[in-house]
Design an enzyme around this catalytic site. Structure first.
Site, short mmCIF file in Angstrom:
data_model
loop_
_atom_site.label_atom_id
_atom_site.label_comp_id
_atom_site.label_asym_id
_atom_site.label_seq_id
_atom_site.Cartn_x
_atom_site.Cartn_y
_atom_site.Cartn_z
N LYS A 164 0.85 -1.19 0.00
CA LYS A 164 0.00 0.00 0.00
C LYS A 164 0.88 1.24 0.00
CE LYS A 164 -1.93 2.67 3.03
NZ LYS A 164 -1.99 3.98 2.31
N GLU A 224 8.28 15.03 17.27
CA GLU A 224 8.83 14.92 15.93
C GLU A 224 8.14 15.95 15.03
OE1 GLU A 224 10.10 11.32 12.94
OE2 GLU A 224 8.09 11.24 13.79
N CYS A 267 12.77 10.64 9.25
CA CYS A 267 12.50 10.06 10.57
C CYS A 267 13.72 10.11 11.48
CB CYS A 267 12.01 8.62 10.42
SG CYS A 267 13.12 7.57 9.47
N GLU A 315 9.16 0.55 11.41
CA GLU A 315 10.19 1.60 11.39
C GLU A 315 9.45 2.91 11.58
OE1 GLU A 315 12.08 4.67 10.50
OE2 GLU A 315 12.17 3.95 8.42
#
Length: 534
Positions: free
Chosen positions: A225, A432, A335, A301
């Site tokens: 996806k 973040e 990230c 992850e």
């Protein structure tokens, strides 16, 4: 190597290419954001590529969604529609999983020799390399990242990753194990089956390779996806993979949204394995859905808030450049970005002034223009989120040294932003941000910075800048992170494993470690009669 290409972007961004086929994008519109040109809006360059594939790839064919619905993928430079893409939902996931299941249970892929699988993957890598510029242009158009980055780093890295995993295809094997008694014991490393994979929008091509490469090398079939923001490049390389000889049904690609297509894939009882890259909050949902369905194993992850530690012995000019790259690379949408810049008090003031000056010199503009270092953020939602964090930083008492606003009046451009006087309990130091916002924090000694760097729910990566080997060794072992870069950052290679501690994920991707994600280990025990030896 791709790792060296990434690092060299630091210097190349300041010295634009002066010749070659990519020079066609040179021209107006590259500006230092502090100049008057920052407020000017000009017509964006027309991308040198067309959208050829915008439907779901199921059983080797491009097909409409069962519902007939589509959604728009947008150009981050303008917010305008690039293409209307098939919107996959639960019924489409069911079709894709059925195709992958049949290809695994009855098809040739897991039954052909590893050498044959290897040859297909190598042919695919050659085709991608041949179509480098087209793929890179499509990725830049859909994601907003600089063309220099996609064409010279990400597509070559994609090729390298598939060649790496092609090399592993015929080297996967079990062991013969001595046992206590007259027994022949062996282990078989078998493909796990149908792998469900969900990739993010910040590195669509690279994440495709990280997940699809090892899964195919091990003999699995896949339902992938895409992120709804960046579906286009996956369809193009998926088409090339079939041209290379991949049997129908082995790779199925569904574009759609998380709560519908993503949830259906995670919930599916006939999916044997999940791999997800994205936010920590969504990772929790993926893990929960996997557990509530058939307890399928999951590789995650996830997010990060990585410290970049500048020690007192640092060459400040070099440290500033590397810290700048660690944070601002890919518009800050990384990230593992070095988003907490800890600087020793002895060099803090000098570092801060030079970090501010470097941010002011950062070249922001149309990502198709030569020399641009920073393009737009991915979409309106991310754009608003970043500006919200900038406001939160100002309201919490951090000092805004430079930046803090949008650039221009069209698209999702944000000024490179630097904060000083940042405290560990501020949102900009904890959350973040995923944008071009550098937070600079002061520390006194190693013991203090180790404690502060580890005081986070994340543990994806860390950077250390020092010339002292003892200091480097101390920090390397003390920092709770899956990767520690010493005097470098974002140095990636196909063979280097990547993954996080704590809430930054489960498992490792890339390298030999990633193969374990897509293999089952079976022990086979046979009695021996009158063996000549044991």
């Amino acid at each position: 190597m791709a790792s060296r290409r990434i690092a060299s972007l630091v210097s190349r961004a300041l010295h634009p290419i002066s010749g070659g086929r990519r020079q066609r994008f040179a021209g107006r519109g590259i500006y230092r954001y502090s100049t008057a040109a920052a407020s000017a809006v000009e017509d964006p360059i027309k991308p040198p590529v067309s959208v050829l594939y915008d439907k779901l790839l199921i059983n080797g064919q491009f097909v409409d969604a069962a519902s007939g619905k589509t959604f728009s993928t947008l150009d981050p430079r303008t917010g305008e529609v690039i293409a209307h893409v098939a919107e996959g939902e639960a019924e489409d996931i069911n079709r894709a999983v059925a195709s992958a299941r049949k290809a695994f249970d009855e098809g040739p892929w897991p039954r052909m020799t590893a050498y044959e699988r290897q040859r297909i993957l190598l042919r695919f890598a050659d085709l991608v390399e041949k179509n480098n510029d087209e793929i890179a242009a499509l990725e830049t158009w859909d994601s907003g990242k600089p063309y220099e980055q996609t064409s010279q780093v990400e597509v070559p890295m994609f090729v390298r990753l598939f060649r790496y995993y092609a090399g592993w295809a015929d080297k996967i094997h079990g062991m013969t194990i001595p046992a206590d008694g007259p027994l022949h014991v062996q282990t078989l490393h078998e493909p796990i089956g149908v792998a469900g994979q969900i990739i993010p929008w910040n590195f669509p091509l690279v994440m495709f390779a990280w997940k699809v490469g090892p899964a195919l090398a091990c003999g699995n079939t896949i339902v992938l996806k895409t992120a709804e923001q960046t579906p286009l490049s996956a369809f193009l390389v998926g088409k090339l993979l079939h041209e290379a000889g991949l049997p129908d049904g082995v790779l199925n690609i569904v574009s759609g949204f998380g709560p519908t297509a993503g949830a259906a894939l995670c919930n599916h009882m006939d999916v044997d394995k999940l791999a997800f890259t994205g936010s920590t909050d969504t990772g929790k949902i993926v893990l929960e859905l996997a557990a509530k369905s058939n307890l399928k194993p999951v590789t995650l992850e996830l997010g990060g808030k990585s410290p970049f530690i500048v020690c007192e012995d640092a060459d400040v000019d070099q440290a500033v450049e590397l810290a700048h790259f660690a944070l601002f690379f890919n518009q800050g949408q990384c990230c593992c970005a070095g988003s907490r810049t800890y600087v020793h008090e002895k060099v803090y003031d000098e570092f801060l002034e030079k970090a501010k000056a470097r941010a002011l010199k950062r070249l922001v503009g149309d990502p198709f223009k030569t020399g641009v270092e920073q393009g737009p953020q991915i979409d309106q939602e991310q754009f608003n989120k970043i500006l919200g964090y900038i406001r939160a930083g100002q309201e919490s008492g951090a000092t805004l040294e430079t930046g803090g606003n949008r650039l221009g009046s069209k698209g999702y451009y944000i000024q490179p932003t630097v904060f000083s006087s940042v405290k560990d309990d501020m949102l900009i130091a904890k959350d973040e941000i995923f944008g071009p916002v550098q937070t600079v924090l002061k520390y006194k000694d190693l013991g203090e910075v180790i404690k502060r760097a580890n005081n986070t729910k994340y543990g994806l990566a860390a950077g250390v800048f020092t010339h002292n080997l003892d200091t480097a060794n101390t920090l390397t072992r003390a920092l709770r992170a899956g990767t520690v870069w010493i005097n470098c950052f974002d140095t990636f290679d196909a063979a280097i494993p990547f993954g996080g501690y704590k809430m930054s994920g489960i498992g490792r991707e890339k390298g030999e470690y990633s193969l374990k994600n897509y293999l089952q280990v079976k022990a086979v025990v046979t009695p021996l009669k009158n063996p000549a030896w044991l």
